[in-house]
Design a protein around this motif. Sequence first.
Motif, short mmCIF file in Angstrom:
data_model
loop_
_atom_site.label_atom_id
_atom_site.label_comp_id
_atom_site.label_asym_id
_atom_site.label_seq_id
_atom_site.Cartn_x
_atom_site.Cartn_y
_atom_site.Cartn_z
N HIS A 1 0.86 -1.19 0.00
CA HIS A 1 0.00 0.00 0.00
C HIS A 1 0.90 1.24 0.00
N ASN A 2 0.73 2.06 -1.01
CA ASN A 2 1.55 3.25 -1.20
C ASN A 2 0.71 4.49 -0.90
N PHE A 3 1.14 5.29 0.10
CA PHE A 3 0.36 6.42 0.59
C PHE A 3 1.10 7.75 0.44
N TYR A 4 0.31 8.78 0.17
CA TYR A 4 0.80 10.16 0.28
C TYR A 4 -0.22 10.92 1.13
N VAL A 5 0.07 11.00 2.41
CA VAL A 5 -0.83 11.64 3.37
C VAL A 5 -0.77 13.16 3.18
N PRO A 6 -1.91 13.86 3.27
CA PRO A 6 -1.89 15.32 3.12
C PRO A 6 -0.90 15.98 4.07
N ALA A 7 -0.25 17.03 3.59
CA ALA A 7 0.75 17.73 4.41
C ALA A 7 0.09 18.49 5.56
N GLY A 8 -1.04 19.11 5.32
CA GLY A 8 -1.77 19.75 6.40
C GLY A 8 -1.64 21.25 6.51
N GLY A 9 -0.97 21.89 5.56
CA GLY A 9 -0.85 23.34 5.62
C GLY A 9 0.08 23.82 6.71
N ASP A 10 -0.06 25.09 7.07
CA ASP A 10 0.91 25.72 7.98
C ASP A 10 0.42 25.88 9.42
N GLU A 11 -0.89 25.86 9.63
CA GLU A 11 -1.44 26.12 10.96
C GLU A 11 -2.06 24.85 11.52
N ALA A 12 -1.61 24.46 12.71
CA ALA A 12 -2.07 23.21 13.32
C ALA A 12 -3.38 23.40 14.08
N ASN A 13 -4.40 23.89 13.36
CA ASN A 13 -5.70 24.13 13.96
C ASN A 13 -6.78 23.72 12.96
N PRO A 14 -7.47 22.61 13.19
CA PRO A 14 -8.48 22.15 12.23
C PRO A 14 -9.67 23.08 12.10
N ASP A 15 -9.89 23.94 13.10
CA ASP A 15 -11.04 24.86 13.05
C ASP A 15 -10.80 26.03 12.10
N THR A 16 -9.55 26.41 11.94
CA THR A 16 -9.23 27.56 11.10
C THR A 16 -8.44 27.19 9.84
N ASN A 17 -7.96 25.95 9.78
CA ASN A 17 -7.16 25.51 8.64
C ASN A 17 -7.78 24.26 8.02
N PRO A 18 -8.51 24.40 6.93
CA PRO A 18 -9.16 23.24 6.29
C PRO A 18 -8.16 22.15 5.88
N LYS A 19 -6.95 22.53 5.53
CA LYS A 19 -5.95 21.54 5.12
C LYS A 19 -5.56 20.64 6.29
N PHE A 20 -5.47 21.22 7.47
CA PHE A 20 -5.13 20.43 8.64
C PHE A 20 -6.30 19.53 9.03
N ALA A 21 -7.52 20.05 8.91
CA ALA A 21 -8.71 19.23 9.18
C ALA A 21 -8.77 18.05 8.21
#
Length: 262
Positions: free
Chosen positions: A104-124
Motif C-alpha cells: 500500500h503506497n500512501f501520500y498523506v496530506p501535508a496539512g498546511g501551515d497552521e495546526a488548527n483544524p477549526d481555522t485551517n481546512p488543510k489540517f482538518a
Amino acid sequence: MTIRLCTWNINSVRLRAPIVLKLLEEEAPDVLCLQETKSPVDKIPMELFAQAGYPHIVADGNKGYNGVAILSRLPLEDAGKRTFCDTGHARHCAARLESGLTIHNFYVPAGGDEANPDTNPKFAHKLEFLANMAKWGREEDVSKSVLVGDLNIAPREDDVWSHKQLLKVVSHTPVEVEALEKVMIDGGWEDVTRADIPEGKLYSWWSYRAKDWSAADKGRRLDHIWATDGAGHVPGSSKILRDARGWEKPSDHAPLFASFDP
C-alpha cells in the motif's frame, strides 16, 4: 524470495525522471514506490522505466499535484485505490506481488501551515484522512501487507531536529502523532524502519529553504515503511539513502529502503 523495496517522495516524476533512473541503476530495488508524482498516469514516463527493467506499474495521478505510483521488475496486479476522503485526490494505490505480499503506497496530506483544524481546512483534511486510514486498518484484511509512503508526520522526538521547537509545527504536533499512532495500532502495523534503527536522530526530508541542507541538518522523518504479520520483514535491512538529497535537481525527500521475505 527476498524483495527489496524502496519508497520515495519524488516531487514530480517527470521532472526528476533522471534521478529515478539513477536510483534504479545504482540501488536496483525490486519495487519502487513513488509519491507526489504530480502527473496523470498516462503522462508518467513508463517507457523509460520499462527500459530500465521495471515494466510493471500500478499508479494513480492528478495533473500537477499529488499522485502515487508503484514500479516493479516483478509481476504485480492492481490491488485497488482509495481516496480516504471525498476529494478525488490521488493519494493511495496498492499492488499485490505473486508472493501474496500486498504493498500500500500512501501520500498523506501535508496539512498546511497552521495546526488548527477549526481555522485551517488543510489540517482538518489531514486529520480526517488519518482517521479514515485507521478505520480501514480495523475493518479490512491487511495481513501480509506493507504500508509505505510519505506520511507527512515525524512521530518520535528523535525523528526531528528539535522536538521542543517543532511541537507546534505541522508534521510533529501531538494531535498528528496521536492520529498516526492510532493508524498503526488499529491496523496492527510495525514501524519497520525504527525496528531496524531503534535509536538516534533519523531524517528523510530536508527543506529546500536551507542554503546548505546537509550542514544545517534540520530534517524530519516524514517517510515510513510499516509491515504487518506475514510480510516477512528482514531484520536489519532498512536504510535511508541520504546522499540522494544532494543529487542534481533533487527531491527534498530521500529514498527509504527495507527488505521482505514473505
